[in-house]
Scaffold this motif. Sequence first.
Motif, PDB file in Angstrom:
ATOM      1  N   ALA A  94      39.484  40.409  41.253  1.00 42.59           N
ATOM      2  CA  ALA A  94      39.720  40.322  42.695  1.00 42.59           C
ATOM      3  C   ALA A  94      41.084  39.691  42.968  1.00 42.59           C
ATOM      4  O   ALA A  94      41.767  40.073  43.931  1.00 42.59           O
ATOM      5  CB  ALA A  94      38.619  39.518  43.365  1.00 42.59           C
ATOM      6  N   GLU A  95      41.490  38.750  42.142  1.00 44.03           N
ATOM      7  CA  GLU A  95      42.791  38.093  42.304  1.00 44.03           C
ATOM      8  C   GLU A  95      43.937  39.096  42.157  1.00 44.03           C
ATOM      9  O   GLU A  95      44.914  39.046  42.894  1.00 44.03           O
ATOM     10  CB  GLU A  95      42.938  36.970  41.273  1.00 44.03           C
ATOM     11  CG  GLU A  95      44.247  36.242  41.302  1.00 44.03           C
ATOM     12  CD  GLU A  95      44.409  35.322  42.501  1.00 44.03           C
ATOM     13  OE1 GLU A  95      45.558  34.969  42.794  1.00 44.03           O
ATOM     14  OE2 GLU A  95      43.416  34.960  43.145  1.00 44.03           O
ATOM     15  N   VAL A  96      43.789  40.020  41.221  1.00 43.01           N
ATOM     16  CA  VAL A  96      44.836  41.014  40.984  1.00 43.01           C
ATOM     17  C   VAL A  96      44.718  42.182  41.968  1.00 43.01           C
ATOM     18  O   VAL A  96      45.715  42.772  42.352  1.00 43.01           O
ATOM     19  CB  VAL A  96      44.761  41.541  39.534  1.00 43.01           C
ATOM     20  CG1 VAL A  96      45.803  42.599  39.270  1.00 43.01           C
ATOM     21  CG2 VAL A  96      44.938  40.403  38.561  1.00 43.01           C
ATOM     22  N   GLY A  97      43.500  42.507  42.357  1.00 45.18           N
ATOM     23  CA  GLY A  97      43.304  43.605  43.297  1.00 45.18           C
ATOM     24  C   GLY A  97      42.959  44.916  42.631  1.00 45.18           C
ATOM     25  O   GLY A  97      42.897  45.950  43.283  1.00 45.18           O
ATOM     26  N   SER A  98      42.739  44.904  41.340  1.00 49.20           N
ATOM     27  CA  SER A  98      42.306  46.101  40.621  1.00 49.20           C
ATOM     28  C   SER A  98      41.538  45.670  39.371  1.00 49.20           C
ATOM     29  O   SER A  98      41.581  44.507  38.979  1.00 49.20           O
ATOM     30  CB  SER A  98      43.504  46.972  40.228  1.00 49.20           C
ATOM     31  OG  SER A  98      44.327  46.291  39.309  1.00 49.20           O
ATOM     32  N   GLU A  99      40.850  46.609  38.761  1.00 51.59           N
ATOM     33  CA  GLU A  99      40.049  46.278  37.577  1.00 51.59           C
ATOM     34  C   GLU A  99      40.934  46.298  36.337  1.00 51.59           C
ATOM     35  O   GLU A  99      41.040  47.297  35.632  1.00 51.59           O
ATOM     36  CB  GLU A  99      38.884  47.244  37.408  1.00 51.59           C
ATOM     37  CG  GLU A  99      37.902  46.786  36.367  1.00 51.59           C
ATOM     38  CD  GLU A  99      36.710  47.716  36.199  1.00 51.59           C
ATOM     39  OE1 GLU A  99      36.082  47.645  35.146  1.00 51.59           O
ATOM     40  OE2 GLU A  99      36.431  48.499  37.117  1.00 51.59           O
ATOM     41  N   VAL A 100      41.578  45.178  36.091  1.00 55.57           N
ATOM     42  CA  VAL A 100      42.486  45.038  34.950  1.00 55.57           C
ATOM     43  C   VAL A 100      41.692  44.636  33.707  1.00 55.57           C
ATOM     44  O   VAL A 100      41.900  45.157  32.626  1.00 55.57           O
ATOM     45  CB  VAL A 100      43.554  43.975  35.253  1.00 55.57           C
ATOM     46  CG1 VAL A 100      44.469  43.769  34.070  1.00 55.57           C
ATOM     47  CG2 VAL A 100      44.351  44.363  36.480  1.00 55.57           C
ATOM     48  N   ILE A 101      40.764  43.706  33.895  1.00 51.25           N
ATOM     49  CA  ILE A 101      39.973  43.149  32.813  1.00 51.25           C
ATOM     50  C   ILE A 101      38.590  43.790  32.816  1.00 51.25           C
ATOM     51  O   ILE A 101      37.924  43.836  33.842  1.00 51.25           O
ATOM     52  CB  ILE A 101      39.835  41.617  32.955  1.00 51.25           C
ATOM     53  CG1 ILE A 101      41.225  40.964  33.068  1.00 51.25           C
ATOM     54  CG2 ILE A 101      39.058  41.013  31.810  1.00 51.25           C
ATOM     55  CD1 ILE A 101      42.123  41.187  31.878  1.00 51.25           C
ATOM     56  N   LYS A 102      38.165  44.276  31.654  1.00 49.63           N
ATOM     57  CA  LYS A 102      36.843  44.892  31.540  1.00 49.63           C
ATOM     58  C   LYS A 102      35.829  43.949  30.896  1.00 49.63           C
ATOM     59  O   LYS A 102      34.638  44.111  31.045  1.00 49.63           O
ATOM     60  CB  LYS A 102      36.940  46.194  30.750  1.00 49.63           C
ATOM     61  CG  LYS A 102      37.906  47.187  31.369  1.00 49.63           C
ATOM     62  CD  LYS A 102      37.457  48.585  31.204  1.00 49.63           C
ATOM     63  CE  LYS A 102      38.389  49.627  31.733  1.00 49.63           C
ATOM     64  NZ  LYS A 102      38.964  49.443  33.017  1.00 49.63           N
ATOM     65  N   GLU A 103      36.342  42.961  30.155  1.00 48.00           N
ATOM     66  CA  GLU A 103      35.454  42.019  29.458  1.00 48.00           C
ATOM     67  C   GLU A 103      36.169  40.690  29.265  1.00 48.00           C
ATOM     68  O   GLU A 103      37.375  40.645  29.069  1.00 48.00           O
ATOM     69  CB  GLU A 103      35.060  42.599  28.101  1.00 48.00           C
ATOM     70  CG  GLU A 103      34.025  41.800  27.350  1.00 48.00           C
ATOM     71  CD  GLU A 103      33.631  42.434  26.019  1.00 48.00           C
ATOM     72  OE1 GLU A 103      32.876  41.791  25.296  1.00 48.00           O
ATOM     73  OE2 GLU A 103      34.089  43.532  25.717  1.00 48.00           O
ATOM     74  N   VAL A 104      35.387  39.600  29.326  1.00 48.35           N
ATOM     75  CA  VAL A 104      35.921  38.258  29.081  1.00 48.35           C
ATOM     76  C   VAL A 104      35.255  37.736  27.818  1.00 48.35           C
ATOM     77  O   VAL A 104      34.029  37.782  27.695  1.00 48.35           O
ATOM     78  CB  VAL A 104      35.652  37.300  30.262  1.00 48.35           C
ATOM     79  CG1 VAL A 104      36.203  35.915  29.957  1.00 48.35           C
ATOM     80  CG2 VAL A 104      36.239  37.837  31.541  1.00 48.35           C
ATOM     81  N   ILE A 105      36.058  37.242  26.896  1.00 46.37           N
ATOM     82  CA  ILE A 105      35.543  36.714  25.636  1.00 46.37           C
ATOM     83  C   ILE A 105      35.999  35.262  25.517  1.00 46.37           C
ATOM     84  O   ILE A 105      37.204  34.970  25.552  1.00 46.37           O
ATOM     85  CB  ILE A 105      36.051  37.543  24.430  1.00 46.37           C
ATOM     86  CG1 ILE A 105      35.550  38.987  24.592  1.00 46.37           C
ATOM     87  CG2 ILE A 105      35.602  36.926  23.119  1.00 46.37           C
ATOM     88  CD1 ILE A 105      36.147  39.957  23.613  1.00 46.37           C
ATOM     89  N   PHE A 106      35.032  34.366  25.380  1.00 44.02           N
ATOM     90  CA  PHE A 106      35.330  32.937  25.251  1.00 44.02           C
ATOM     91  C   PHE A 106      35.322  32.572  23.771  1.00 44.02           C
ATOM     92  O   PHE A 106      34.353  32.825  23.066  1.00 44.02           O
ATOM     93  CB  PHE A 106      34.306  32.105  26.040  1.00 44.02           C
ATOM     94  CG  PHE A 106      34.363  32.378  27.515  1.00 44.02           C
ATOM     95  CD1 PHE A 106      35.416  31.900  28.275  1.00 44.02           C
ATOM     96  CD2 PHE A 106      33.378  33.125  28.117  1.00 44.02           C
ATOM     97  CE1 PHE A 106      35.466  32.164  29.641  1.00 44.02           C
ATOM     98  CE2 PHE A 106      33.421  33.402  29.477  1.00 44.02           C
ATOM     99  CZ  PHE A 106      34.468  32.916  30.234  1.00 44.02           C
ATOM    100  N   LEU A 107      36.395  31.964  23.316  1.00 43.59           N
ATOM    101  CA  LEU A 107      36.531  31.585  21.907  1.00 43.59           C
ATOM    102  C   LEU A 107      36.377  30.082  21.732  1.00 43.59           C
ATOM    103  O   LEU A 107      36.629  29.317  22.606  1.00 43.59           O
ATOM    104  CB  LEU A 107      37.926  31.996  21.404  1.00 43.59           C
ATOM    105  CG  LEU A 107      38.298  33.454  21.591  1.00 43.59           C
ATOM    106  CD1 LEU A 107      39.761  33.668  21.249  1.00 43.59           C
ATOM    107  CD2 LEU A 107      37.417  34.337  20.741  1.00 43.59           C
TER     108      LEU A 107
END
Length: 107
Positions: A94-107
Amino acid sequence: MAFKKPYNSENSRQSDIVPLKDGIAALLRAYRLQGKLDEVTVVASWERVMGKAVAMKTQQVYVSNSKLFVRLSSAPLKHELFMAKTQVLANLNAEVGSEVIKEVIFL
């Protein structure tokens, strides 16, 4: 007798004038840089979206193949963010205004 307006070279270029925003957007499209710019925007907005407390416990944030990788120094925070993964993903896109990220991975 009607007088013809004198030729004005400044007015003849009015049709060539493009707003700067449109010019930059066309440039980004031509060189296929919009996706990379959006990825950089996501990384840069991590602190603003997640807050200062989360940002202080964040060691590294980067994007690769539409996946956001986040290295955290706190295991409890990592677990908490993992449970809220879909909300984190929605807030960043939402911050960018488009679907840039499809998945978030926490390391």
